[in-house]
Write an enzyme that holds these catalytic residues in place. Structure first.
Site, PDB file in Angstrom:
ATOM      1  N   THR A  95       0.837  -1.193   0.000  1.00  0.00           N
ATOM      2  CA  THR A  95       0.000   0.000   0.000  1.00  0.00           C
ATOM      3  C   THR A  95       0.878   1.252   0.000  1.00  0.00           C
ATOM      4  O   THR A  95       0.663   2.170  -0.794  1.00  0.00           O
ATOM      5  CB  THR A  95      -0.917   0.007   1.240  1.00  0.00           C
ATOM      6  OG1 THR A  95      -1.475  -1.286   1.385  1.00  0.00           O
ATOM      7  CG2 THR A  95      -2.012   1.024   1.102  1.00  0.00           C
ATOM      8  N   ASP A 386       2.429 -11.125   5.996  1.00  0.00           N
ATOM      9  CA  ASP A 386       3.141  -9.848   6.108  1.00  0.00           C
ATOM     10  C   ASP A 386       4.141  -9.921   7.258  1.00  0.00           C
ATOM     11  O   ASP A 386       5.289  -9.495   7.135  1.00  0.00           O
ATOM     12  CB  ASP A 386       2.158  -8.693   6.358  1.00  0.00           C
ATOM     13  CG  ASP A 386       1.373  -8.324   5.099  1.00  0.00           C
ATOM     14  OD1 ASP A 386       1.691  -8.884   4.027  1.00  0.00           O
ATOM     15  OD2 ASP A 386       0.450  -7.496   5.192  1.00  0.00           O
TER      16      ASP A 386
HETATM   17  N1  ADP Z   1       0.509   1.002  15.884  1.00  0.00           N
HETATM   18  C1  ADP Z   1       0.806   1.759  14.836  1.00  0.00           C
HETATM   19  N2  ADP Z   1       0.781   3.098  14.924  1.00  0.00           N
HETATM   20  C2  ADP Z   1       1.080   3.872  13.859  1.00  0.00           C
HETATM   21  N3  ADP Z   1       1.414   3.396  12.657  1.00  0.00           N
HETATM   22  C3  ADP Z   1       1.466   2.066  12.504  1.00  0.00           C
HETATM   23  C4  ADP Z   1       1.168   1.179  13.580  1.00  0.00           C
HETATM   24  N4  ADP Z   1       1.295  -0.083  13.106  1.00  0.00           N
HETATM   25  C5  ADP Z   1       1.651   0.016  11.803  1.00  0.00           C
HETATM   26  N5  ADP Z   1       1.769   1.313  11.430  1.00  0.00           N
HETATM   27  C6  ADP Z   1       2.121   1.856  10.118  1.00  0.00           C
HETATM   28  O1  ADP Z   1       1.209   1.386   9.128  1.00  0.00           O
HETATM   29  C7  ADP Z   1       1.860   1.400   7.856  1.00  0.00           C
HETATM   30  C8  ADP Z   1       1.638   0.099   7.136  1.00  0.00           C
HETATM   31  O2  ADP Z   1       0.273  -0.076   6.885  1.00  0.00           O
HETATM   32  P1  ADP Z   1      -0.262  -1.289   6.014  1.00  0.00           P
HETATM   33  O3  ADP Z   1      -1.744  -1.147   5.967  1.00  0.00           O
HETATM   34  O4  ADP Z   1       0.303  -2.563   6.513  1.00  0.00           O
HETATM   35  O5  ADP Z   1       0.267  -0.959   4.577  1.00  0.00           O
HETATM   36  P2  ADP Z   1       1.434  -1.596   3.707  1.00  0.00           P
HETATM   37  O6  ADP Z   1       0.710  -2.389   2.664  1.00  0.00           O
HETATM   38  O7  ADP Z   1       2.138  -0.433   3.115  1.00  0.00           O
HETATM   39  O8  ADP Z   1       2.285  -2.446   4.589  1.00  0.00           O
HETATM   40  C9  ADP Z   1       3.315   1.616   8.128  1.00  0.00           C
HETATM   41  O9  ADP Z   1       3.668   2.931   7.793  1.00  0.00           O
HETATM   42  C10 ADP Z   1       3.449   1.379   9.628  1.00  0.00           C
HETATM   43  O10 ADP Z   1       4.498   2.100  10.213  1.00  0.00           O
HETATM   44 MG    MG Z   2       1.748  -3.897   5.913  1.00  0.00          MG
END
Ligand code: ADP
Ligand code: MG
Length: 538
Positions: A95, A386
């Site tokens: 994403t 993931d």
């Molecule tokens: N607890 C949290 N608080 C803030 N940001 C978070 C948390 N957990 C994950 N993230 C952020 O969410 C993003 C990833 O979202 P995700 O929906 O998995 O998309 P991607 O497909 O890019 O991995 C990253 O930027 C990560 O740092």
């Molecule tokens: Mg992710």
């Protein structure tokens, strides 16, 4: 001067030139990033995808959404390609990669509007990407190989937002243990980890099993349910009579002839069974069918049999037990057999499974996901994949960065400073590159219902004052130190995100002529993004 009387191409070829081509491609790419935007981060929303056959997928996973949509526009397809690369290289971050690419293109459009040539933008973006990688590498931190706590946090960060929250401790523990078990000298082959799903009980009952579990049980109650010191044969031909050709006629004119025919059939099955028995096998996994008579005879000989085993499972069992897959029963000897301490038929809910424990190769593991519905388990599987991808990344390189948008903010800030040192017009492109990275924290905030402008202003201020780990803590919906909040991500993930996003943005920017010779459904290639973009949804 052009000569109007010359035609280069047939009339039904569609062509878009110069600015039109650029705008059209950019619009399509932006739409792709819009599609996945609302799913970003732990508070992202899910999408429900319904296939023509009414199969439903409910997911938050960018890679899954994009691969399931029937996207036609060529530039949009290029965006999907980067999602796939991201998924295959690191298994996560799709994403983000798609969103950064979309934003780079959106910002490039502003530069095009102010008459900056695409080659200048491309050069600026490349410069910015190189510098961003340099900064990223400076900001990355080493973790100790054995630091399970950090690895678990990485798994949790990867899994949040995908329905795994309530059992995050348990699931992240399983992810870390699984990867650690299969790794060898820092190398991890995620194919060694099998994921199976059992309907029933809760997600929290998900278990890690040393060995292979397949979703097939023994095929006859006469067979043993537990085989100790298993000698395993893997067969990819049917253990049944060759099915007669549709048009074959067998003419039988007397009861004796019928009797003879049946006996002949029985004999050939007996022959098959004796070949299996003579090899010394006491367990058979057959990729094809096994008929009732064969199954009866095999059972009577104390042989445990599973039929119609998936090809991918056959390969996993081969790797785990040392068995060789046999395509001709005459080749089956003791040397083709694999071994395991035990093979057991296990009933879970309404389903039967076969557990192969104590494999020759101790690295084979299976994660058995429990859950109330297929949809829930599928999403947990994607979350765990993931997590597995991210943890194995960190085991390989040992490097991590703060998540929650902190790393993007810091790279953005330093890139802007770097931009100041440049003179030419590339400087503007470097600045736009820096702005594009801020789209990650902004969207994380937006998806969590926070005010994106306030968040961005506060984050910028914190980073300007030297707080390089300031990011969003969406466990508590506030801004804070991402490392202290244990929001950690692999360095390789961010590295790949920047690479993939820049690559596709630049590729799309360099196109100034689209020549399409394939007709669309309506007879013409439709360049009007929306119509072609999701043709299935119309
Ligand atoms: N607890 C949290 N608080 C803030 N940001 C978070 C948390 N957990 C994950 N993230 C952020 O969410 C993003 C990833 O979202 P995700 O929906 O998995 O998309 P991607 O497909 O890019 O991995 C990253 O930027 C990560 O740092
Ligand atoms: Mg992710």
């Amino acid at each position: 001067m052009t000569d109007k009387s010359i035609t280069l191409m047939p009339e039904d070829i569609q062509r878009l030139i110069g600015k039109d081509a650029q705008r059209n491609n950019i619009a399509a790419a932006k739409m792709v990033s819009e599609v996945v935007k609302t799913t970003l981060g732990p508070k992202g929303m899910d999408k429900m995808l319904v296939s023509p056959t009414n199969d439903i997928i409910i997911t938050n996973d960018g890679a899954t959404i994009l691969s399931e949509m029937q996207i036609e526009h060529p530039a949009a397809k290029m965006m999907i390609e980067i999602a796939k690369t991201q998924e295959s290289e690191v298994g996560d971050g799709t994403t983000s990669a798609v969103m950064i690419a979309g934003k780079l293109l959106e910002n490039a459009e502003k530069l095009l509007d102010s008459k900056i040539h695409p080659t200048v933008i491309v050069k600026g973006y490349r410069l910015a990407a190189e510098k961003a990688q340099e900064i990223l590498s400076e900001l990355s931190m080493k973790v100790e190989f054995g630091d399970e706590f950090v690895l678990k946090q990485i798994a949790i960060t990867a899994m949040t937002g995908k329905g795994a929250e309530d059992s995050k401790e348990k699931l992240s523990d399983i992810v870390v243990k699984a990867v650690k078990q299969i790794q060898e000298n820092g190398l991890v082959d995620l194919d060694d980890i099998k994921i199976e799903k059992v309907k029933g009980e809760g997600i929290g009952d998900t278990e890690l099993i040393s060995g292979i579990v397949i979703d097939k049980g023994k095929i006859s109650p006469d067979m043993p349910s537990f085989v100790k010191e298993a000698r395993i044969a893997l067969i990819d031909v049917p253990l049944e009579l060759k099915t007669l050709e549709l048009k074959t006629e067998v003419s039988i004119s007397s009861p004796e002839q019928l009797q003879k025919f049946i006996l002949q059939e029985e004999d050939s099955i007996k022959e098959i069974v004796s070949l299996v028995r003579e090899s010394g096998a006491n367990v058979v996994f057959c990729q094809k069918g096994v008929d009732d008579f064969a199954s009866f005879l095999l059972g009577r000989n104390g042989i445990y049999v599973c039929r119609r085993v998936a090809r991918s499972d056959m390969r996993k069992i081969a790797k785990a037990t040392g068995a060789k897959i046999v395509s001709n029963l005459n080749d089956l000897t003791q040397f083709e057999l694999g071994s395991a301490e035990s093979v057991e038929n296990v009933k879970k809910g309404d389903d039967n499974f076969t557990y192969i424990r104590g494999c020759m190769n101790p690295k084979a593991v299976t994660i058995l996901i429990h859950g109330g519905s297929e949809h829930v388990m599928d999403e947990i599987e994607r979350a765990m994949r993931d997590g597995l991808g991210d943890v194995s990344c960190v085991l390989k390189s040992g490097l991590v960065v703060p998540g929650g948008g902190a790393i993007e903010m810091e790279i953005s800030r330093r890139l802007k400073n770097f931009g100041q040192t440049l003179s030419g017009r590339e400087r503007l492109a470097v600045e736009e590159f820096a702005n594009a990275l801020e789209f990650i924290p902004v969207t994380l905030a937006e998806n969590a219902g926070m005010d994106p402008i306030d968040v961005l202003t506060e984050l910028r201020a914190k980073h300007d004052s030297g707080d390089k780990n300031a990011g969003l803590n969406l466990f508590e919906n506030k801004i804070g130190n991402a490392l202290e909040a244990k929001i950690i991500e692999p360095y390789d993930l961010k590295k790949q995100e920047i690479d993939s996003a820049t690559e596709v943005a630049n590729m799309i920017l360099r196109i100034d002529d689209v020549i399409a010779s394939f007709p669309s459904k309506k007879g013409k290639m439709n360049f009007d993004g929306r119509n072609n973009f999701m043709n299935e949804l119309e």
